[in-house]
Design a protein around this motif. Sequence first.
Motif, mmCIF file in Angstrom:
data_model
loop_
_atom_site.group_PDB
_atom_site.id
_atom_site.type_symbol
_atom_site.label_atom_id
_atom_site.label_comp_id
_atom_site.label_asym_id
_atom_site.label_seq_id
_atom_site.Cartn_x
_atom_site.Cartn_y
_atom_site.Cartn_z
ATOM 1 N N UNK A 74 -3.864 14.846 2.038
ATOM 2 C CA UNK A 74 -5.299 14.950 1.772
ATOM 3 C C UNK A 74 -5.948 13.560 1.741
ATOM 4 N N UNK A 75 -7.254 13.495 2.013
ATOM 5 C CA UNK A 75 -7.969 12.213 2.040
ATOM 6 C C UNK A 75 -7.756 11.463 0.725
ATOM 7 N N UNK A 76 -7.710 12.186 -0.371
ATOM 8 C CA UNK A 76 -7.576 11.539 -1.679
ATOM 9 C C UNK A 76 -6.259 10.768 -1.816
ATOM 10 N N UNK A 77 -5.287 11.078 -0.961
ATOM 11 C CA UNK A 77 -3.984 10.385 -1.064
ATOM 12 C C UNK A 77 -3.835 9.241 -0.074
ATOM 13 N N UNK A 78 -4.926 8.908 0.655
ATOM 14 C CA UNK A 78 -4.816 7.886 1.709
ATOM 15 C C UNK A 78 -4.382 6.538 1.141
ATOM 16 N N UNK A 79 -5.040 6.118 0.066
ATOM 17 C CA UNK A 79 -4.711 4.814 -0.523
ATOM 18 C C UNK A 79 -3.273 4.776 -1.006
ATOM 19 N N UNK A 80 -2.867 5.842 -1.684
ATOM 20 C CA UNK A 80 -1.494 5.897 -2.209
ATOM 21 C C UNK A 80 -0.479 5.907 -1.064
ATOM 22 N N UNK A 81 -0.863 6.532 0.068
ATOM 23 C CA UNK A 81 0.043 6.593 1.220
ATOM 24 C C UNK A 81 0.294 5.191 1.774
ATOM 25 N N UNK A 82 -0.798 4.424 1.911
ATOM 26 C CA UNK A 82 -0.642 3.045 2.402
ATOM 27 C C UNK A 82 0.153 2.212 1.399
ATOM 28 N N UNK A 83 -0.153 2.386 0.115
ATOM 29 C CA UNK A 83 0.540 1.582 -0.905
ATOM 30 C C UNK A 83 2.026 1.905 -0.979
ATOM 31 N N UNK A 84 2.356 3.166 -0.730
ATOM 32 C CA UNK A 84 3.773 3.566 -0.743
ATOM 33 C C UNK A 84 4.567 2.750 0.294
ATOM 34 N N UNK A 85 3.979 2.631 1.497
ATOM 35 C CA UNK A 85 4.637 1.833 2.545
ATOM 36 C C UNK A 85 4.626 0.353 2.190
ATOM 37 N N UNK A 86 3.493 -0.119 1.703
ATOM 38 C CA UNK A 86 3.400 -1.544 1.366
ATOM 39 C C UNK A 86 4.426 -1.937 0.308
ATOM 40 N N UNK A 87 4.584 -1.081 -0.717
ATOM 41 C CA UNK A 87 5.520 -1.417 -1.801
ATOM 42 C C UNK A 87 6.965 -1.448 -1.300
ATOM 43 N N UNK A 88 7.300 -0.484 -0.436
ATOM 44 C CA UNK A 88 8.669 -0.453 0.096
ATOM 45 C C UNK A 88 8.921 -1.702 0.945
#
Length: 257
Positions: A74-88
């Motif tokens: 969902x659009x609301x998870x876009x930021x968290x999706x990018x951050x998930x990759x960035x953190x890894x």
Amino acid sequence: MQFNNLAFESENGIGVLTFNRPKALNALNSEVLSELKQFCEAVPSLDVRCLIVTGAGDKAFVAGADIKGLSEKPIAEAGATAEEGQLAFRALEELPIPVIAAVNGFALGGGLELALSCDYIVMSSNAKFGLPEVTLGLIPGFGGTQRLSRCVGQGIANFVTLTGDIYPAKYALQWGLAVDVVEPEALMDVCRKQAATLASRSSTAMHLSKRAIREGYDLPLREGEALEVKLFEEAFASEDKVEGIAAFIEKRKPDFK
Ligand code: CAA
């Protein structure tokens, strides 16, 4: 260590981490990213002095974020999706040991961003790379807009990002993205040989060097120099410095712990 999407093996202090979802060209879904983070957290407890990162199969290093997975977010998870990759990828970038990306095929989107999070890149001559996000109506989200320009300069980063095209390995060499391009059959041997050299160096000095380069990159020159002084002092006080200098004077190879 058992993962669903990563394979890990090590020998003589050299670890090989393989992204292993060949049916999806090793694309990165949430599970893969979570496994990468877990793996990075476990690295200090492994007997590994240098890590090689590669992709399973003969077609892809990593073909990007998992597009099917993205389509379900969902659009609301876009930021968290990018951050998930960035953190890894940050966890990979901040590993204390040297990390070589052995790019054996497509390194697209998140795959190129993964390679950019390693210390340096070696590519096979049949590898292809790019940031195709604009073809999907997206922008790179796992650090690509930041790390590519730091690696190759803003002009080339603009070109790669805005065209969204897929480029052959020879451009990676030309643009300073990869340190070497080798025949596909030679890729792992070349990387293992380099890894063996790195594994013979002082791990303390390599860790401090990585920190000086990475943490200093975004600082004004004088602050970067001050950081270098601080880290030089740490190296100077290390057991490896005692051994390294003694070995030089005694005309023998150092035996770093
Ligand atoms: N996500 C999910 N699945 C992928 C994938 C991806 N990024 N890339 C490839 N696959 C899957 C394909 O869907 C296909 O699966 P099926 O057989 O089940 O259909 C399988 O891998 C093989 O791929 P192709 O049949 O497409 O192989 P090809 O040789 O014809 O093309 C390719 C290869 C040019 C790499 C093409 O697969 C492609 O363009 N992939 C997408 C690349 C891409 O756009 N990456 C960026 C993703 S967005 C991103 O990464 C955002 C970010 O920064 C966070």
